[in-house]
Scaffold this motif. Structure first.
Motif, mmCIF file in Angstrom:
data_model
loop_
_atom_site.group_PDB
_atom_site.id
_atom_site.type_symbol
_atom_site.label_atom_id
_atom_site.label_comp_id
_atom_site.label_asym_id
_atom_site.label_seq_id
_atom_site.Cartn_x
_atom_site.Cartn_y
_atom_site.Cartn_z
ATOM 1 N N TYR A 73 -32.805 -39.270 1.291
ATOM 2 C CA TYR A 73 -32.971 -37.927 1.840
ATOM 3 C C TYR A 73 -33.659 -37.031 0.806
ATOM 4 O O TYR A 73 -34.608 -36.295 1.130
ATOM 5 N N ALA A 74 -33.190 -37.090 -0.429
ATOM 6 C CA ALA A 74 -33.759 -36.246 -1.481
ATOM 7 C C ALA A 74 -35.226 -36.571 -1.720
ATOM 8 O O ALA A 74 -36.070 -35.658 -1.832
ATOM 9 N N TYR A 75 -35.557 -37.850 -1.788
ATOM 10 C CA TYR A 75 -36.933 -38.231 -2.078
ATOM 11 C C TYR A 75 -37.881 -37.826 -0.952
ATOM 12 O O TYR A 75 -38.935 -37.219 -1.200
ATOM 13 N N TYR A 76 -37.499 -38.133 0.282
ATOM 14 C CA TYR A 76 -38.398 -37.862 1.404
ATOM 15 C C TYR A 76 -38.427 -36.393 1.811
ATOM 16 O O TYR A 76 -39.293 -35.981 2.589
ATOM 17 N N HIS A 77 -37.523 -35.600 1.268
ATOM 18 C CA HIS A 77 -37.562 -34.154 1.504
ATOM 19 C C HIS A 77 -38.086 -33.393 0.283
ATOM 20 O O HIS A 77 -37.940 -32.175 0.193
ATOM 21 N N GLY A 78 -38.701 -34.106 -0.635
ATOM 22 C CA GLY A 78 -39.441 -33.474 -1.706
ATOM 23 C C GLY A 78 -38.633 -32.896 -2.852
ATOM 24 O O GLY A 78 -39.137 -32.034 -3.586
ATOM 25 N N TYR A 79 -37.418 -33.385 -3.058
ATOM 26 C CA TYR A 79 -36.621 -32.876 -4.178
ATOM 27 C C TYR A 79 -37.121 -33.460 -5.493
ATOM 28 O O TYR A 79 -37.558 -34.607 -5.557
ATOM 29 N N ASP A 80 -37.049 -32.643 -6.549
ATOM 30 C CA ASP A 80 -37.484 -33.073 -7.874
ATOM 31 C C ASP A 80 -36.390 -33.808 -8.629
ATOM 32 O O ASP A 80 -36.677 -34.608 -9.517
ATOM 33 N N MET A 81 -35.149 -33.522 -8.311
ATOM 34 C CA MET A 81 -34.025 -34.198 -8.946
ATOM 35 C C MET A 81 -32.838 -34.174 -7.998
ATOM 36 O O MET A 81 -32.748 -33.322 -7.107
ATOM 37 N N ALA A 82 -31.942 -35.117 -8.185
ATOM 38 C CA ALA A 82 -30.737 -35.182 -7.351
ATOM 39 C C ALA A 82 -29.574 -35.654 -8.210
ATOM 40 O O ALA A 82 -29.742 -36.482 -9.107
ATOM 41 N N VAL A 83 -28.406 -35.111 -7.924
ATOM 42 C CA VAL A 83 -27.220 -35.454 -8.698
ATOM 43 C C VAL A 83 -26.136 -35.980 -7.763
ATOM 44 O O VAL A 83 -25.867 -35.407 -6.711
ATOM 45 N N GLN A 84 -25.551 -37.098 -8.141
ATOM 46 C CA GLN A 84 -24.391 -37.622 -7.440
ATOM 47 C C GLN A 84 -23.165 -36.836 -7.903
ATOM 48 O O GLN A 84 -22.966 -36.604 -9.093
ATOM 49 N N PHE A 85 -22.339 -36.444 -6.938
ATOM 50 C CA PHE A 85 -21.185 -35.594 -7.245
ATOM 51 C C PHE A 85 -20.069 -35.996 -6.292
ATOM 52 O O PHE A 85 -20.171 -35.795 -5.087
ATOM 53 N N ASP A 86 -19.015 -36.602 -6.827
ATOM 54 C CA ASP A 86 -17.982 -37.189 -5.975
ATOM 55 C C ASP A 86 -17.257 -36.137 -5.137
ATOM 56 O O ASP A 86 -17.056 -34.996 -5.581
ATOM 57 N N GLY A 87 -16.848 -36.548 -3.953
ATOM 58 C CA GLY A 87 -16.188 -35.644 -3.032
ATOM 59 C C GLY A 87 -14.688 -35.550 -3.200
ATOM 60 O O GLY A 87 -14.004 -34.918 -2.380
ATOM 61 N N ASP A 88 -14.145 -36.164 -4.255
ATOM 62 C CA ASP A 88 -12.696 -36.217 -4.419
ATOM 63 C C ASP A 88 -12.138 -35.123 -5.314
ATOM 64 O O ASP A 88 -10.951 -35.123 -5.642
ATOM 65 N N GLY A 89 -12.989 -34.199 -5.748
ATOM 66 C CA GLY A 89 -12.520 -33.086 -6.563
ATOM 67 C C GLY A 89 -12.411 -33.365 -8.048
ATOM 68 O O GLY A 89 -11.973 -32.499 -8.804
ATOM 69 N N GLN A 90 -12.824 -34.544 -8.493
ATOM 70 C CA GLN A 90 -12.690 -34.884 -9.911
ATOM 71 C C GLN A 90 -13.795 -34.282 -10.779
ATOM 72 O O GLN A 90 -13.619 -34.102 -11.976
ATOM 73 N N HIS A 91 -14.945 -33.977 -10.183
ATOM 74 C CA HIS A 91 -16.064 -33.448 -10.948
ATOM 75 C C HIS A 91 -16.061 -31.923 -10.921
ATOM 76 O O HIS A 91 -15.513 -31.302 -10.007
ATOM 77 N N ASN A 92 -16.689 -31.328 -11.932
ATOM 78 C CA ASN A 92 -16.778 -29.871 -12.046
ATOM 79 C C ASN A 92 -18.239 -29.436 -11.955
ATOM 80 O O ASN A 92 -19.060 -29.815 -12.789
ATOM 81 N N ALA A 93 -18.537 -28.597 -10.962
ATOM 82 C CA ALA A 93 -19.923 -28.201 -10.705
ATOM 83 C C ALA A 93 -20.493 -27.299 -11.789
ATOM 84 O O ALA A 93 -21.709 -27.126 -11.865
ATOM 85 N N ARG A 94 -19.662 -26.738 -12.635
ATOM 86 C CA ARG A 94 -20.179 -25.838 -13.664
ATOM 87 C C ARG A 94 -21.061 -26.562 -14.685
ATOM 88 O O ARG A 94 -21.791 -25.917 -15.447
ATOM 89 N N TYR A 95 -21.023 -27.878 -14.715
ATOM 90 C CA TYR A 95 -21.865 -28.630 -15.638
ATOM 91 C C TYR A 95 -23.229 -29.002 -15.051
ATOM 92 O O TYR A 95 -24.091 -29.516 -15.771
ATOM 93 N N LEU A 96 -23.443 -28.770 -13.775
ATOM 94 C CA LEU A 96 -24.644 -29.284 -13.120
ATOM 95 C C LEU A 96 -25.923 -28.616 -13.614
ATOM 96 O O LEU A 96 -26.952 -29.272 -13.783
ATOM 97 N N GLU A 97 -25.880 -27.317 -13.837
ATOM 98 C CA GLU A 97 -27.082 -26.652 -14.352
ATOM 99 C C GLU A 97 -27.437 -27.168 -15.745
ATOM 100 O O GLU A 97 -28.614 -27.357 -16.073
#
Length: 229
Positions: A73-97
């Motif tokens: 989806y990311a590639y064919y919709h022209g995204y420059d980068m994509a990040v995998q981010f688990d849906g179980d609440g273990q990851h913190n979005a404040r590190y993504l930037e």
């Protein structure tokens, strides 16, 4: 730079709303897409009723297939980068930037969020830490690159790797195998320290009973990935 957060979700009704709130509040420069991997609980209903961005898979593909759907989806919709981010609440979005900034400015192809650089926050169970250390040593033996958190599902990639992953991405427990594959092909990986949380609800996809199977299967896959570079 167009940036997409890919959130694979299988039976994450207890965690998905909190995960999306975290993304919206702490990573406003990203778009997001939940990949509902044919959940059997209320995950799909929550996504639909709340108006969240999601892709619903008609059959269960497993973690690798779900993440690859997001990469495509990311590639064919022209995204420059994509990040995998688990849906179980273990990851913190404040590190993504920070991860996106590292990816863009350092010239590497993948940046992994590692919980083992500063060793803060939830460090996983003792048995799993032993398994992670084993994979770290095996990957270094095969590639000469030390990856402290090879099973981390918090990984951002550039457009070159998006293209690679649209063609092939490991289906079961893909993180260690994909690391060896891309290192063997000359791509570059770096890590940054992150803090992860302990899962609050739901069930992990890797059970204690399946731990030995996981170790054997992934080890064989890693060796084969190195031989088939």
């Amino acid at each position: 730079m167009k940036k997409l957060i890919i959130i694979p979700a299988y039976n994450e009704s207890e965690n998905i709303e909190k995960t999306i709130r975290d993304v919206k509040e702490n990573a406003p420069g990203f778009d997001y897409l939940v990949i509902n991997d044919c959940s059997t609980d209320n995950t799909l209903k929550i996504l639909h009723d709340s108006g969240y961005n999601y892709l619903n898979l008609p059959i269960n593909l497993g973690i690798g297939g779900a993440v690859q759907a997001g990469y495509r989806y990311a590639y064919y919709h022209g995204y420059d980068m994509a990040v995998q981010f688990d849906g179980d609440g273990q990851h913190n979005a404040r590190y993504l930037e920070e991860m996106a900034d590292k990816l863009e400015k350092s010239g590497v192809d993948m940046v992994i969020g590692s919980r083992f650089i500063k060793k803060e926050g939830f460090q996983s169970t003792g048995i799993r830490r032993a398994g992670i250390r084993f994979f770290t040593r095996l990957i270094k033996l095969l590639t000469r690159k030390k990856i402290t958190d090879p099973t981390s599902g918090m990984r951002i990639v550039n457009r070159k790797l998006l293209k690679e992953f649209t063609a092939y991405y490991p289906k079961d427990y893909p993180e260690p195998e994909s690391i060896v594959t891309i290192l063997s092909r000359g791509y570059k990986i770096e890590e940054i320290p992150v803090i992860m949380n302990e899962r609050e609800g739901g069930v992990s996809s890797i059970s204690m009973i399946g731990g030995l199977y996981y170790m054997i299967k992934v080890s064989v896959a890693i060796v084969m990935a190195r031989l088939n570079k």
